[in-house]
Design an enzyme around this catalytic site. Sequence first.
Site, PDB file in Angstrom:
ATOM      1  N   ARG A   1      -3.526  29.441  43.185  1.00  0.00           N
ATOM      2  CA  ARG A   1      -4.092  30.679  43.741  1.00  0.00           C
ATOM      3  C   ARG A   1      -5.046  31.366  42.761  1.00  0.00           C
ATOM      4  O   ARG A   1      -6.012  32.016  43.170  1.00  0.00           O
ATOM      5  CB  ARG A   1      -2.949  31.616  44.127  1.00  0.00           C
ATOM      6  CG  ARG A   1      -3.390  32.956  44.734  1.00  0.00           C
ATOM      7  CD  ARG A   1      -2.157  33.769  45.127  1.00  0.00           C
ATOM      8  NE  ARG A   1      -2.485  35.151  45.440  1.00  0.00           N
ATOM      9  CZ  ARG A   1      -2.847  35.592  46.636  1.00  0.00           C
ATOM     10  NH1 ARG A   1      -2.954  34.731  47.640  1.00  0.00           N
ATOM     11  NH2 ARG A   1      -3.110  36.874  46.838  1.00  0.00           N
TER      12      ARG A   1
ATOM     13  N   ILE B   1      -8.227  38.249  50.076  1.00  0.00           N
ATOM     14  CA  ILE B   1      -7.394  37.054  50.131  1.00  0.00           C
ATOM     15  C   ILE B   1      -5.996  37.550  50.475  1.00  0.00           C
ATOM     16  O   ILE B   1      -5.502  38.508  49.871  1.00  0.00           O
ATOM     17  CB  ILE B   1      -7.418  36.261  48.804  1.00  0.00           C
ATOM     18  CG1 ILE B   1      -6.479  35.051  48.890  1.00  0.00           C
ATOM     19  CG2 ILE B   1      -7.101  37.120  47.603  1.00  0.00           C
ATOM     20  CD1 ILE B   1      -6.558  34.114  47.685  1.00  0.00           C
ATOM     21  N   SER B   2      -5.382  36.951  51.477  1.00  0.00           N
ATOM     22  CA  SER B   2      -4.085  37.417  51.956  1.00  0.00           C
ATOM     23  C   SER B   2      -3.015  37.297  50.881  1.00  0.00           C
ATOM     24  O   SER B   2      -3.143  36.533  49.918  1.00  0.00           O
ATOM     25  CB  SER B   2      -3.655  36.616  53.193  1.00  0.00           C
ATOM     26  OG  SER B   2      -4.513  36.859  54.278  1.00  0.00           O
ATOM     27  N   ALA B   3      -1.937  38.050  51.062  1.00  0.00           N
ATOM     28  CA  ALA B   3      -0.793  37.971  50.156  1.00  0.00           C
ATOM     29  C   ALA B   3      -0.177  36.575  50.212  1.00  0.00           C
ATOM     30  O   ALA B   3      -0.192  35.924  51.265  1.00  0.00           O
ATOM     31  CB  ALA B   3       0.250  39.014  50.538  1.00  0.00           C
TER      32      ALA B   3
ATOM     33  N   HIS C   1       0.256  33.599  53.327  1.00  0.00           N
ATOM     34  CA  HIS C   1      -0.212  32.211  53.280  1.00  0.00           C
ATOM     35  C   HIS C   1       0.949  31.253  53.542  1.00  0.00           C
ATOM     36  O   HIS C   1       0.819  30.303  54.325  1.00  0.00           O
ATOM     37  CB  HIS C   1      -0.835  31.906  51.920  1.00  0.00           C
ATOM     38  CG  HIS C   1      -2.218  32.442  51.762  1.00  0.00           C
ATOM     39  ND1 HIS C   1      -2.741  32.788  50.537  1.00  0.00           N
ATOM     40  CD2 HIS C   1      -3.202  32.688  52.672  1.00  0.00           C
ATOM     41  CE1 HIS C   1      -3.981  33.224  50.705  1.00  0.00           C
ATOM     42  NE2 HIS C   1      -4.278  33.179  51.983  1.00  0.00           N
TER      43      HIS C   1
END
EC number: 2.1.1.77
Length: 230
Positions: A40, A64-66, A70
Site C-alpha cells: 500500500r 485511496i480507500s481505507a 479494500h
Amino acid sequence: MAQFWAEGSLEKNNALVEYLKQYGVVRTDKVAEVMETIDRALFVPEGFTPYTDSPMPIGYNATISAPHMHATCLELLKDYLQPGMHALDVGSGSGYLTACFAMMVGPEGRAVGIEHIPELVVASTENVERSAAAALMKDGSLSFHVSDGRLGWPDAAPYDAIHVGAAAPEIPRPLLEQLKPGGRMVIPVGTYSQDLQVIDKSADGSTSVRNDASVRYVPLTSRSAQLQDS
C-alpha cells in the site's frame, strides 16, 4: 465501517494485513496474499502514514480507500477474480485495487482501471511500475484509461468483476450492461447515506442486489464537478 486501530500504530505492510486478519476483515489466504504482495505504501502520497486504517487524500478531491474497505471488496469479489477473468475498477484513483485485481486474474486475464482525472492515471501508472504488478502492465493485461467511469469500458467487457470506488446515486446502467452473466459488481450507492451494494447477475441476465454494509465514499461524478473545489 469504522477504522480498527489508532493512527501511526503500524509500520509494515505485512503487519497491516495481519491486523486485518485478526479483526476478521481479511478472511481468506487469497486476499491476504495479494494484499501482502501489493504494498500500500507505493500508492499513498509522501507525508501520509500508508498503513493506517483510514482513507488518504491523493489529490484532485480523490482518496485511496481505507485498507479495511479494500479488504472487504476483495473478499466480496475474490471468486470473480480467478485466473483468466476480466475485472473493471471504476474510479481507480491511486491504482492500488486495480493492481490487486491484476495479480489475482493473472497474465491470461484483464484488469482495467478507469479514472477521469488524467493526472491520477499518470500517477497510478507510476505507482504500479514500482509494484509487483509492473510486469502485468507491461504485457497489457493491466491497463489504465482516462474516461468517465459511469460509462464503464466496453473494450474489455464483459467483466466477471466490477468494483466502483465512489458512490453513485443509483447503479449506472452501462456498468450493469458490461457485467457478465454470472458476474458480480460491488458499488457504494446513495448520497449522504450510502450502502455498499453487491449485485449478482444470473445466467439469464437478471440481477439480485443486497446491502453489505453502510459506508461513506466520495461521490461518483463528472470531472468538472469533482475538480470544482480542488
